[in-house]
Design an enzyme around this catalytic site. Structure first.
Site, PDB file in Angstrom:
ATOM      1  N   ARG A 172      90.694 -86.510   3.926  1.00 12.19           N
ATOM      2  CA  ARG A 172      91.268 -85.502   3.025  1.00 12.19           C
ATOM      3  C   ARG A 172      92.320 -86.074   2.075  1.00 12.19           C
ATOM      4  O   ARG A 172      93.158 -85.346   1.561  1.00 12.19           O
ATOM      5  CB  ARG A 172      91.852 -84.320   3.821  1.00 12.19           C
ATOM      6  CG  ARG A 172      90.801 -83.595   4.667  1.00 12.19           C
ATOM      7  CD  ARG A 172      91.366 -82.302   5.253  1.00 12.19           C
ATOM      8  NE  ARG A 172      90.341 -81.590   5.991  1.00 12.19           N
ATOM      9  CZ  ARG A 172      90.116 -81.716   7.281  1.00 12.19           C
ATOM     10  NH1 ARG A 172      90.856 -82.552   7.996  1.00 12.19           N
ATOM     11  NH2 ARG A 172      89.171 -81.020   7.873  1.00 12.19           N
ATOM     12  N   LYS A 228      90.442 -87.587 -13.027  1.00 10.37           N
ATOM     13  CA  LYS A 228      89.090 -87.057 -12.860  1.00 10.37           C
ATOM     14  C   LYS A 228      88.265 -88.057 -12.059  1.00 10.37           C
ATOM     15  O   LYS A 228      88.171 -89.229 -12.424  1.00 10.37           O
ATOM     16  CB  LYS A 228      88.417 -86.831 -14.214  1.00 10.37           C
ATOM     17  CG  LYS A 228      88.802 -85.558 -14.914  1.00 10.37           C
ATOM     18  CD  LYS A 228      87.912 -85.391 -16.136  1.00 10.37           C
ATOM     19  CE  LYS A 228      88.157 -84.096 -16.853  1.00 10.37           C
ATOM     20  NZ  LYS A 228      87.250 -83.944 -18.016  1.00 10.37           N
ATOM     21  N   GLU A 245      85.611 -94.181 -27.081  1.00 13.00           N
ATOM     22  CA  GLU A 245      86.671 -93.354 -26.494  1.00 13.00           C
ATOM     23  C   GLU A 245      88.002 -93.552 -27.217  1.00 13.00           C
ATOM     24  O   GLU A 245      88.856 -92.669 -27.197  1.00 13.00           O
ATOM     25  CB  GLU A 245      86.821 -93.679 -25.005  1.00 13.00           C
ATOM     26  CG  GLU A 245      85.599 -93.325 -24.162  1.00 13.00           C
ATOM     27  CD  GLU A 245      85.445 -91.836 -23.890  1.00 13.00           C
ATOM     28  OE1 GLU A 245      86.225 -91.029 -24.449  1.00 13.00           O
ATOM     29  OE2 GLU A 245      84.550 -91.468 -23.108  1.00 13.00           O
ATOM     30  N   LYS A 285      96.350 -89.345 -24.152  1.00 10.06           N
ATOM     31  CA  LYS A 285      95.766 -88.725 -22.966  1.00 10.06           C
ATOM     32  C   LYS A 285      96.849 -88.279 -21.988  1.00 10.06           C
ATOM     33  O   LYS A 285      96.751 -87.207 -21.383  1.00 10.06           O
ATOM     34  CB  LYS A 285      94.794 -89.675 -22.271  1.00 10.06           C
ATOM     35  CG  LYS A 285      94.071 -88.997 -21.109  1.00 10.06           C
ATOM     36  CD  LYS A 285      92.768 -89.645 -20.743  1.00 10.06           C
ATOM     37  CE  LYS A 285      92.012 -88.785 -19.729  1.00 10.06           C
ATOM     38  NZ  LYS A 285      90.727 -89.381 -19.305  1.00 10.06           N
ATOM     39  N   GLU A 300      92.176 -79.236 -16.582  1.00  9.29           N
ATOM     40  CA  GLU A 300      91.264 -78.840 -17.653  1.00  9.29           C
ATOM     41  C   GLU A 300      91.050 -77.330 -17.707  1.00  9.29           C
ATOM     42  O   GLU A 300      89.928 -76.843 -17.870  1.00  9.29           O
ATOM     43  CB  GLU A 300      89.917 -79.570 -17.502  1.00  9.29           C
ATOM     44  CG  GLU A 300      89.146 -79.679 -18.810  1.00  9.29           C
ATOM     45  CD  GLU A 300      87.965 -80.616 -18.702  1.00  9.29           C
ATOM     46  OE1 GLU A 300      88.159 -81.818 -18.921  1.00  9.29           O
ATOM     47  OE2 GLU A 300      86.850 -80.149 -18.408  1.00  9.29           O
ATOM     48  N   ARG A 356      92.994 -79.667 -22.107  1.00  5.53           N
ATOM     49  CA  ARG A 356      92.394 -80.952 -21.753  1.00  5.53           C
ATOM     50  C   ARG A 356      90.916 -81.044 -22.146  1.00  5.53           C
ATOM     51  O   ARG A 356      90.391 -82.144 -22.328  1.00  5.53           O
ATOM     52  CB  ARG A 356      92.565 -81.221 -20.253  1.00  5.53           C
ATOM     53  CG  ARG A 356      92.063 -82.593 -19.842  1.00  5.53           C
ATOM     54  CD  ARG A 356      92.443 -82.951 -18.423  1.00  5.53           C
ATOM     55  NE  ARG A 356      91.882 -84.244 -18.050  1.00  5.53           N
ATOM     56  CZ  ARG A 356      92.153 -84.896 -16.925  1.00  5.53           C
ATOM     57  NH1 ARG A 356      92.983 -84.368 -16.045  1.00  5.53           N
ATOM     58  NH2 ARG A 356      91.589 -86.056 -16.671  1.00  5.53           N
ATOM     59  N   ASN A 410      86.971 -84.047 -24.370  1.00  3.72           N
ATOM     60  CA  ASN A 410      85.523 -84.192 -24.228  1.00  3.72           C
ATOM     61  C   ASN A 410      84.800 -84.117 -25.573  1.00  3.72           C
ATOM     62  O   ASN A 410      83.588 -83.860 -25.619  1.00  3.72           O
ATOM     63  CB  ASN A 410      84.974 -83.103 -23.292  1.00  3.72           C
ATOM     64  CG  ASN A 410      85.423 -83.316 -21.865  1.00  3.72           C
ATOM     65  OD1 ASN A 410      85.319 -84.410 -21.319  1.00  3.72           O
ATOM     66  ND2 ASN A 410      85.951 -82.262 -21.262  1.00  3.72           N
ATOM     67  N   HIS A 425      81.246 -85.353 -25.917  1.00  2.41           N
ATOM     68  CA  HIS A 425      80.703 -85.580 -24.576  1.00  2.41           C
ATOM     69  C   HIS A 425      79.606 -84.594 -24.194  1.00  2.41           C
ATOM     70  O   HIS A 425      78.714 -84.947 -23.420  1.00  2.41           O
ATOM     71  CB  HIS A 425      81.832 -85.520 -23.542  1.00  2.41           C
ATOM     72  CG  HIS A 425      82.744 -86.716 -23.578  1.00  2.41           C
ATOM     73  ND1 HIS A 425      83.426 -87.095 -24.705  1.00  2.41           N
ATOM     74  CD2 HIS A 425      83.077 -87.614 -22.621  1.00  2.41           C
ATOM     75  CE1 HIS A 425      84.149 -88.173 -24.431  1.00  2.41           C
ATOM     76  NE2 HIS A 425      83.949 -88.511 -23.188  1.00  2.41           N
ATOM     77  N   HIS A 478      76.556 -86.490 -22.930  1.00  2.00           N
ATOM     78  CA  HIS A 478      76.105 -86.388 -21.540  1.00  2.00           C
ATOM     79  C   HIS A 478      74.642 -85.970 -21.467  1.00  2.00           C
ATOM     80  O   HIS A 478      73.906 -86.397 -20.564  1.00  2.00           O
ATOM     81  CB  HIS A 478      76.970 -85.383 -20.772  1.00  2.00           C
ATOM     82  CG  HIS A 478      78.326 -85.902 -20.434  1.00  2.00           C
ATOM     83  ND1 HIS A 478      79.304 -85.111 -19.856  1.00  2.00           N
ATOM     84  CD2 HIS A 478      78.892 -87.120 -20.570  1.00  2.00           C
ATOM     85  CE1 HIS A 478      80.391 -85.819 -19.662  1.00  2.00           C
ATOM     86  NE2 HIS A 478      80.169 -87.044 -20.089  1.00  2.00           N
ATOM     87  N   HIS A 521      77.764 -94.901 -21.469  1.00  2.00           N
ATOM     88  CA  HIS A 521      78.489 -93.656 -21.709  1.00  2.00           C
ATOM     89  C   HIS A 521      79.069 -93.615 -23.121  1.00  2.00           C
ATOM     90  O   HIS A 521      78.943 -92.611 -23.837  1.00  2.00           O
ATOM     91  CB  HIS A 521      79.600 -93.504 -20.674  1.00  2.00           C
ATOM     92  CG  HIS A 521      80.494 -92.337 -20.917  1.00  2.00           C
ATOM     93  ND1 HIS A 521      80.051 -91.023 -20.881  1.00  2.00           N
ATOM     94  CD2 HIS A 521      81.814 -92.271 -21.228  1.00  2.00           C
ATOM     95  CE1 HIS A 521      81.057 -90.210 -21.142  1.00  2.00           C
ATOM     96  NE2 HIS A 521      82.135 -90.934 -21.365  1.00  2.00           N
TER      97      HIS A 521
END
Length: 372
Positions: A128, A150, A192, A234, A244, A248, A252, A255, A259, A272
């Site tokens: 955990r 993330k 990026e 960032k 997000e 935030r 993206n 993206h 994606h 990517h």
């Protein structure tokens, strides 16, 4: 022992989860760089890397970490986006469980975005939550994926759809490791870097236009500025919206389309950053169709992306109904709500917003922006 004098530090301000991003040459060999990482007092550490990066840098990192951990183990995963899976994640758990790792074991993610995402997700899940440190070795990871907490693995139906928000103890960006980065990976990282301009900082965008050739050539001073400024932007966004919930999402930009390319072509076929490059062009075209920017701005962005060595046209992922397949994949995007796709658009140079758009308009953009 002090940090190298050239080290720059950008702080991520998240109260008790705050941490530093260290940027500069020579950090991989600097014990002081890792003193700013986990303060857990744990005796054991696991370096998670891949079969490409491991032979170059894992032993060097292990020698430095041996000064703070009595046991340092290494695990090299297969290299590539196609291995960002449950099977690879379980290899990390097998290594941890097989050697009696406890809650104070620290994980070190030595590699690009795939290694960083999987190591962070493993750290979030194991017992955990155990501490981890990001040691990104690609430009893309240094300016984006290693920062902000993330973590995820891919699912066949969508990229990064299984994961957690889990912050590292530190991010250590050694600029020297970028010297071994292949040109295609350097270009992917530049996608990026470029994205921060249209969404947040047109001064950065203009600087990139003036220095894109130096960046592609790996000029140390240019890369140092690009990494630091990207991390500053960032850090500012993540500090306001860690999970997000709103702001935030602008990070993206490109993206949602990108994606879809990655998933539709099969993970690993496009890098990517290549998907993001073509995706930014499509997102900018959508912004123009919505009346938010003019054609001159879209052309300017397209030229910069092309100069970075990135594709400016999306892939055809379904010859029968290409736009339909894009829409199907994009409905699985994390920004989608109730099946409605929400896009990051440019609502003026240096500013972004999240908007829905009619399917028919999106179809027109995809048809116009995809390679024949």
């Amino acid at each position: 022992m002090a940090l190298p004098f050239t080290t720059q530090i950008v702080d991520i301000a998240l109260d008790e989860r705050s941490y530093p991003i260290l940027i500069g040459p020579g950090l991989l060999d600097s014990p002081a760089a890792f003193d700013r990482g986990s303060a857990s007092g744990g005796t054991s550490a696991l370096i998670v890397t891949n079969t490409t990066v491991g032979p170059l840098y894992a032993d060097r990192l292990a020698r430095v970490l041996a000064q703070r951990h009595s046991q340092v183990r290494q695990l090299a995963l297969p290299d590539g986006e196609q291995y960002k899976t449950w099977e690879s994640l379980n290899q990390i758990f097998d290594e941890l469980l097989g050697h009696g790792a406890d809650r104070k074991t620290t994980l070190y993610a030595l590699g690009g975005g795939v290694v960083g995402d999987m190591t962070g997700f493993a750290a979030a899940c194991y017992m955990r939550g155990v501490p981890f440190v990001q040691v990104p070795t690609t430009l893309l990871a240094q300016v984006d994926s290693s920062v902000g907490g993330k973590t995820a693995i891919n699912h066949p139906l969508g990229k990064n759809m299984v994961g957690a928000f889990y912050q590292p103890q530190a991010v250590v960006c050694d600029l020297d490791v970028l010297k071994t980065l292949p040109p295609r990976e350097m270009s992917a990282g530049l996608a990026e870097v470029i994205k921060y301009g249209p969404i947040a900082d047109m001064a950065l965008f203009e600087w990139i236009e003036a220095h894109i050739d130096a960046l592609r050539a790996g000029d140390p001073a240019a890369l140092a500025h690009a990494v630091r400024r990207s991390c500053e932007i960032k850090a500012h966004v993540v500090g306001q919206d860690e999970r997000e919930a709103g702001l935030r999402a602008i990070l993206n930009f490109g993206h949602t389309f990108g994606h879809a390319v990655e998933a539709g072509m099969g993970y690993g076929a496009w890098l990517h950053g290549e998907g993001v490059g073509a995706g930014m062009v499509m997102a900018a075209e959508l912004s123009r169709e919505l009346g938010l920017v003019d054609a001159a701005f879209v052309d300017r962005l397209r030229r910069l992306i092309e100069r970075a060595g990135l594709p400016v046209r999306g892939a055809v992922i379904d010859a029968a109904d290409n736009a339909g397949r894009y829409l199907e994949l994009m409905r699985v995007d994390k920004k989608a709500e109730g099946g409605e796709i929400r896009f990051v658009v440019i609502d003026g140079p240096g500013s972004a917003a999240v908007r829905a758009a009619p399917d028919e308009l999106v179809r027109q953009v995809i048809d116009r922006c995809c390679a024949a």
